[in-house]
Design an enzyme around this catalytic site. Structure first.
Site, PDB file in Angstrom:
ATOM      1  N   TRP A 207       0.841  -1.192   0.000  1.00  0.00           N
ATOM      2  CA  TRP A 207       0.000   0.000   0.000  1.00  0.00           C
ATOM      3  C   TRP A 207       0.885   1.253   0.000  1.00  0.00           C
ATOM      4  O   TRP A 207       1.860   1.321   0.746  1.00  0.00           O
ATOM      5  CB  TRP A 207      -0.908   0.008   1.240  1.00  0.00           C
ATOM      6  CG  TRP A 207      -1.636   1.307   1.358  1.00  0.00           C
ATOM      7  CD1 TRP A 207      -2.724   1.696   0.636  1.00  0.00           C
ATOM      8  CD2 TRP A 207      -1.279   2.414   2.194  1.00  0.00           C
ATOM      9  NE1 TRP A 207      -3.071   2.984   0.977  1.00  0.00           N
ATOM     10  CE2 TRP A 207      -2.203   3.446   1.929  1.00  0.00           C
ATOM     11  CE3 TRP A 207      -0.269   2.642   3.123  1.00  0.00           C
ATOM     12  CZ2 TRP A 207      -2.155   4.684   2.566  1.00  0.00           C
ATOM     13  CZ3 TRP A 207      -0.214   3.871   3.763  1.00  0.00           C
ATOM     14  CH2 TRP A 207      -1.165   4.876   3.486  1.00  0.00           C
ATOM     15  N   ASP A 374     -15.776  11.879  -1.704  1.00  0.00           N
ATOM     16  CA  ASP A 374     -15.165  10.598  -1.301  1.00  0.00           C
ATOM     17  C   ASP A 374     -15.856  10.071  -0.038  1.00  0.00           C
ATOM     18  O   ASP A 374     -16.985  10.449   0.275  1.00  0.00           O
ATOM     19  CB  ASP A 374     -13.647  10.788  -1.132  1.00  0.00           C
ATOM     20  CG  ASP A 374     -12.859   9.511  -1.400  1.00  0.00           C
ATOM     21  OD1 ASP A 374     -12.774   8.682  -0.477  1.00  0.00           O
ATOM     22  OD2 ASP A 374     -12.360   9.322  -2.522  1.00  0.00           O
ATOM     23  N   LYS A 484     -16.525   6.306  -7.814  1.00  0.00           N
ATOM     24  CA  LYS A 484     -15.250   5.686  -7.419  1.00  0.00           C
ATOM     25  C   LYS A 484     -15.619   4.451  -6.603  1.00  0.00           C
ATOM     26  O   LYS A 484     -16.168   4.568  -5.508  1.00  0.00           O
ATOM     27  CB  LYS A 484     -14.429   6.668  -6.593  1.00  0.00           C
ATOM     28  CG  LYS A 484     -13.107   6.114  -6.091  1.00  0.00           C
ATOM     29  CD  LYS A 484     -12.304   7.234  -5.446  1.00  0.00           C
ATOM     30  CE  LYS A 484     -11.090   6.745  -4.700  1.00  0.00           C
ATOM     31  NZ  LYS A 484     -10.421   7.828  -3.962  1.00  0.00           N
ATOM     32  N   ASP A 486     -14.515   1.597  -4.487  1.00  0.00           N
ATOM     33  CA  ASP A 486     -13.328   1.297  -3.677  1.00  0.00           C
ATOM     34  C   ASP A 486     -13.438  -0.102  -3.065  1.00  0.00           C
ATOM     35  O   ASP A 486     -14.523  -0.709  -3.031  1.00  0.00           O
ATOM     36  CB  ASP A 486     -13.222   2.363  -2.578  1.00  0.00           C
ATOM     37  CG  ASP A 486     -11.814   2.559  -2.051  1.00  0.00           C
ATOM     38  OD1 ASP A 486     -10.936   1.745  -2.374  1.00  0.00           O
ATOM     39  OD2 ASP A 486     -11.602   3.530  -1.301  1.00  0.00           O
ATOM     40  N   MET A 487     -12.341  -0.622  -2.544  1.00  0.00           N
ATOM     41  CA  MET A 487     -12.289  -1.949  -1.917  1.00  0.00           C
ATOM     42  C   MET A 487     -11.054  -1.931  -1.035  1.00  0.00           C
ATOM     43  O   MET A 487      -9.963  -1.830  -1.552  1.00  0.00           O
ATOM     44  CB  MET A 487     -12.132  -2.971  -3.047  1.00  0.00           C
ATOM     45  CG  MET A 487     -12.357  -4.415  -2.700  1.00  0.00           C
ATOM     46  SD  MET A 487     -10.983  -5.067  -1.761  1.00  0.00           S
ATOM     47  CE  MET A 487     -11.458  -6.722  -1.586  1.00  0.00           C
ATOM     48  N   ASN A 488     -11.240  -1.989   0.286  1.00  0.00           N
ATOM     49  CA  ASN A 488     -10.135  -1.609   1.159  1.00  0.00           C
ATOM     50  C   ASN A 488      -9.562  -2.661   2.083  1.00  0.00           C
ATOM     51  O   ASN A 488      -9.034  -2.321   3.138  1.00  0.00           O
ATOM     52  CB  ASN A 488     -10.562  -0.396   1.991  1.00  0.00           C
ATOM     53  CG  ASN A 488     -10.434   0.889   1.203  1.00  0.00           C
ATOM     54  OD1 ASN A 488      -9.336   1.284   0.842  1.00  0.00           O
ATOM     55  ND2 ASN A 488     -11.559   1.518   0.907  1.00  0.00           N
ATOM     56  N   CYS A 531     -10.877   1.273  -7.619  1.00  0.00           N
ATOM     57  CA  CYS A 531      -9.882   1.637  -6.604  1.00  0.00           C
ATOM     58  C   CYS A 531      -9.865   0.502  -5.605  1.00  0.00           C
ATOM     59  O   CYS A 531     -10.904  -0.109  -5.341  1.00  0.00           O
ATOM     60  CB  CYS A 531     -10.318   2.940  -5.939  1.00  0.00           C
ATOM     61  SG  CYS A 531      -9.337   3.430  -4.514  1.00  0.00           S
ATOM     62  N   ASP A 553      -2.500   5.638  -3.316  1.00  0.00           N
ATOM     63  CA  ASP A 553      -2.758   6.769  -2.429  1.00  0.00           C
ATOM     64  C   ASP A 553      -1.512   7.636  -2.289  1.00  0.00           C
ATOM     65  O   ASP A 553      -1.563   8.696  -1.671  1.00  0.00           O
ATOM     66  CB  ASP A 553      -3.196   6.270  -1.042  1.00  0.00           C
ATOM     67  CG  ASP A 553      -4.628   5.767  -1.062  1.00  0.00           C
ATOM     68  OD1 ASP A 553      -5.375   6.148  -1.989  1.00  0.00           O
ATOM     69  OD2 ASP A 553      -4.999   4.991  -0.162  1.00  0.00           O
TER      70      ASP A 553
HETATM   71  C1  DGJ Z   1      -8.779   4.287  -0.157  1.00  0.00           C
HETATM   72  C2  DGJ Z   1      -8.625   5.084  -1.395  1.00  0.00           C
HETATM   73  O1  DGJ Z   1      -7.459   4.717  -2.067  1.00  0.00           O
HETATM   74  C3  DGJ Z   1      -8.606   6.576  -1.043  1.00  0.00           C
HETATM   75  O2  DGJ Z   1      -8.408   7.340  -2.196  1.00  0.00           O
HETATM   76  C4  DGJ Z   1      -9.890   6.941  -0.357  1.00  0.00           C
HETATM   77  O3  DGJ Z   1     -10.962   6.817  -1.237  1.00  0.00           O
HETATM   78  C5  DGJ Z   1     -10.082   6.067   0.861  1.00  0.00           C
HETATM   79  N1  DGJ Z   1      -9.988   4.680   0.550  1.00  0.00           N
HETATM   80  C6  DGJ Z   1     -11.408   6.360   1.504  1.00  0.00           C
HETATM   81  O4  DGJ Z   1     -11.673   5.513   2.533  1.00  0.00           O
END
Ligand code: DGJ
Length: 746
Positions: A207, A374, A484, A486-488, A531, A553
């Site tokens: 990351w 966001d 956007k 996302d997947m975190n 993302c 990021d």
């Molecule tokens: C991870 C993304 O890469 C960021 O740009 C942002 O959208 C955050 N998540 C938000 O939680």
């Protein structure tokens, strides 16, 4: 083009696939085995070596065919090898008969067919045809093992417009007993021995440190590139490049393989005892297995195979055409992408509607075209501990709802975009409380969390149906032009009740594709950006649905520039979002010049990741000018061909060249990452221009440089020189080139 070469008896001898400058030839050896004959530049006419294919058994070989002990499988370059058959290299398939697991092997050629169009591929994405491809044809070749009843159907699809060959495999249980697949790769290729050896270009990282590229000479043994994270990963897309040792950006022979897949994957390269190289891969076998009942079939993800005799730029220009015209949704292939401002680093979770409108007003004043809200707008989400799944606006932050905010943003002349993370639920959410059994889990074990969140089991139809209806309702509830997605978090303890452990993670990816397919089809006017905690899921699988990605990021230009270069080996600038952020950088803490942050962002889909109200005095005018300059040139940057040319001396500076399709316009971006004293003029070489044309070069950063005219030939070979005036570090410049009738006057 796909052709079968037949022998005197009418039976097949070889299959010839042609795609632009590349050809791929498969031969049939002894009427039984599929042999890799050629993958490289076109060489027609010329298959004279077919008759001479041999694989002497002597040495330390084991005969498979006791009626003909003249050959051993260990020397044959195979198309889809299996174990226990005398080929001692890594297999593409490990399958066995249940119970007991006696191996499925001894596959022999059965039939082939050349079929117009594209097959349906078990819910997995396949490339689509484009104008330049003409009518598509695909080849299917079937091998079968009579003892187990397992059939391997190999799919080959040449795409002439981009010079790419696509492969995949379908495994069918035609027998009467259950079979188990422990490895079912998408492809295997044996490149011949190369006296000078072969280099592997591959990246790793994590990351905010995505895609650090390394080039190394392959030695003994087997190298594996992989992800076990459930997503394709921050370190590398599921892609690898092999290069002859003398190959460079614009010279020499290179090969690439890229899986069209977004989950756990592996690509391996093995040097054989003969000095050849076996390249293969697909679903990660440690995290996959599949029981095939009689009558069932399993489809592997597709792999993209590209070759160039003109170095890395030749390879990536073909892959960029492929990504744009054969992979991303057709409506987005020729569309220039808007300049956006994303609220994340401007406000994180801490804002109300008034703040957002002021940030959006600042963005409009700078010349941006899209405002993206966001994370943090829904449920009770004021940090990353709650509310994923509760996709209702937070009235405390947005009293007039999303629709009210979207209208205000549109009234400023901007489009409106929204962040969502549909694949997740927070434990602290109404959604999870209502459906505690809808998350990936392992029986009897605690749930595992990453970023305080749980992964929804997209493999289950009821989970997908609910998500589809919720997200579709959300997207229809306001004027939304961009999403956007996302997947975190990575996968851990990721099983699915009632689903065999080896199948759950792949079933998730299939579910993701189905959900993305339905939502993008229902909202064709919305631009989706993929993302995953920055760049953890950049691959041709996701690109089939989301035509652009957030790469990382980390927007520190010294980090970002090489990351963009690595991504640009496979993906075009039009697919890579690149934002100008504040200094010091929020991830690295480094202070960098505005010019370097902005010039590096200009090599992709330019955007802003900052609060315009907090720009230091004087910077707003510079950013406004940069955005206007970028918009003027974005057709060339996003839709043209791009290069990563090196200065003739390879001086460590970052360079990026974009040339319009008609070769009449170009943009050249340059950065010196480190400070240096007592330096003379810089020189840069610009391949990719028309040798006969004259180009006027100027730079918005160098008024004294004026406008100078050079021939394309000189710029390609010798390059041009420029002096870099003193200024804040890192120094960075933009140049524009335009074909002109004028010549340099002396
Ligand atoms: C991870 C993304 O890469 C960021 O740009 C942002 O959208 C955050 N998540 C938000 O939680």
């Amino acid at each position: 083009m796909v052709r079968t070469l037949t022998g005197k008896d009418g039976g097949p001898l070889a299959w010839i696939l042609e795609a632009g400058p590349a050809s791929y030839v498969i031969a049939l050896f002894k009427g039984r085995y599929l042999v890799q004959y050629h993958w490289g530049s076109r060489m027609e006419p010329g298959l004279d070596g077919l008759a001479a294919i041999s694989a002497p058994l002597e040495g330390f070989g084991a005969a498979q065919d006791l009626t003909d002990k003249s050959y051993g499988m260990h020397r044959l370059p195979q198309e889809y090898p299996w174990p226990q058959g005398g080929d001692f290299r890594s297999p593409a398939l490990c399958a066995g008969i249940l119970p007991g697991g006696q191996p499925a092997m001894d596959f022999a050629y059965r039939r082939h067919s050349i079929v117009p169009g594209l097959p349906e591929w078990g819910g997995l994405p396949l490339p689509h045809g484009a104008k330049d491809d003409g009518p598509l044809l695909h080849l299917e070749i079937e091998l079968k093992d009579d003892v187990s009843g397992l059939a391997i159907v190999l799919l080959y699809l040449p795409l002439p417009g981009s010079g790419v060959i696509v492969r995949a495999a379908r495994l069918e249980n035609r027998g009467k007993r259950d079979l188990k697949l422990d490895r079912a790769y998408s492809f295997s290729i044996d490149l011949p021995p190369m006296a000078a050896g072969l280099d592997l270009l591959a990246s790793d990282g994590g990351w905010a440190r995505e895609r650090v590229l390394e080039r190394r000479r392959l030695g003994p043994g087997r190298v594996e590139l992989e992800s076990r994270k459930g997503v394709s990963g921050h370190g590398s897309s599921p892609c690898a490049i092999l290069a002859r040792p003398d190959a460079s950006e614009d010279h020499g022979e290179v090969w690439a393989a890229a899986l069209m897949y977004s989950g756990d994957w592996v690509l391996s390269i093995e040097r054989s005892e003969e000095g050849g190289f076996r390249l293969q891969g697909g679903l990660h076998p440690e995290l996959f297995s599949r029981t095939l009942l009689p009558g069932q079939a399993f489809h592997t993800p597709a792999v993209i195979l590209a070759h160039s005799g003109d170095g890395l730029a030749g390879l990536s220009c073909g892959l960029h055409r492929f990504a744009r015209h054969n992979v991303m949704p057709a409506a987005w292939a020729e569309k220039e992408r808007p300049v956006l401002l994303n609220s994340w680093e401007a406000a994180y979770f801490d804002y109300n509607e008034g703040d957002l409108v002021e940030i959006a007003r600042g963005a409009a004043d700078l010349g941006a075209e899209l405002f993206v809200l966001d994370d943090g707008w829904f449920g009770k989400r004021n940090d990353d501990r709650t509310s994923l799944g509760d996709w209702e606006h937070n009235p405390a932050k947005l009293p007039q709802g999303l629709a009210g905010l979207a209208d205000k943003v549109h009234a400023l002349g901007l489009q409106f975009g929204l962040w969502i993370e549909p694949e997740m639920a927070s434990r602290e959410s109404d959604f999870y409380r209502a459906h505690p059994d809808w998350v990936l889990s392992l029986d009897g074990r605690e749930l595992s969390e990453g970023r305080n969140q749980l992964i929804l089991d997209l493999g289950r139809p009821e989970v997908r149906a609910e998500l589809e209806s919720r997200i579709a309702g959300l997207l229809a509830s306001a004027r939304i032009d961009y999403v956007k997605w996302d997947m975190n978090r990575p996968f851990s303890r990721a099983g699915s009740p009632g689903c065999p452990q080896g199948e759950a993670r792949h079933r998730y990816v299939l579910g993701l594709y189905e959900l993305a397919r339905k939502l993008t089809a229902a909202f064709p006017g919305i631009l989706f950006e993929g993302c995953a905690a920055g760049g953890a899921r950049l691959d041709y699988g996701v690109l089939s649905f989301f035509p652009q990605f957030w790469l990382s990021d980390n927007t520190d230009p010294v980090w970002r520039a090489p990351m963009q270069d690595t991504a640009s080996l496979f993906f075009p600038p039009q697919a890579i979002a690149a934002h100008l952020s504040a200094s010091p950088n929020h991830q690295t803490g480094r202070v960098t010049s505005l010019a370097s942050r902005s010039r590096v962002a200009m090599a992709g889909v330019y955007g802003l990741e900052l609060d315009p109200r907090r720009l230091p005095p004087g910077e707003a005018a510079a950013v406004r000018a940069d955005i206007a300059w970028y918009i003027r040139h974005r057709g060339t940057i996003q839709l043209g061909d791009s290069w990563r040319p090196l200065a003739p001396e390879d001086d460590g500076n970052w360079t990026h060249l974009c040339v319009s399709k008609d070769r009449r316009e170009a943009v050249f971006l340059w950065m010196r990452p480190g400070a240096i004293a007592n330096v003379g003029p810089e020189r840069a070489r610009l391949p990719g221009l028309s040798p006969d044309a004259h180009y006027a070069i100027s730079s918005p950063d160098l008024p004294l440089f004026g406008s100078r005219v050079f021939t394309g030939a000189e710029l390609r070979v010798r390059g041009f020189e420029f002096e870099v005036p003193p200024g804040p570090d890192p120094r960075a410049l933009a140049f524009e080139l335009s074909a002109t009738d004028a010549e340099q006057g002396w």
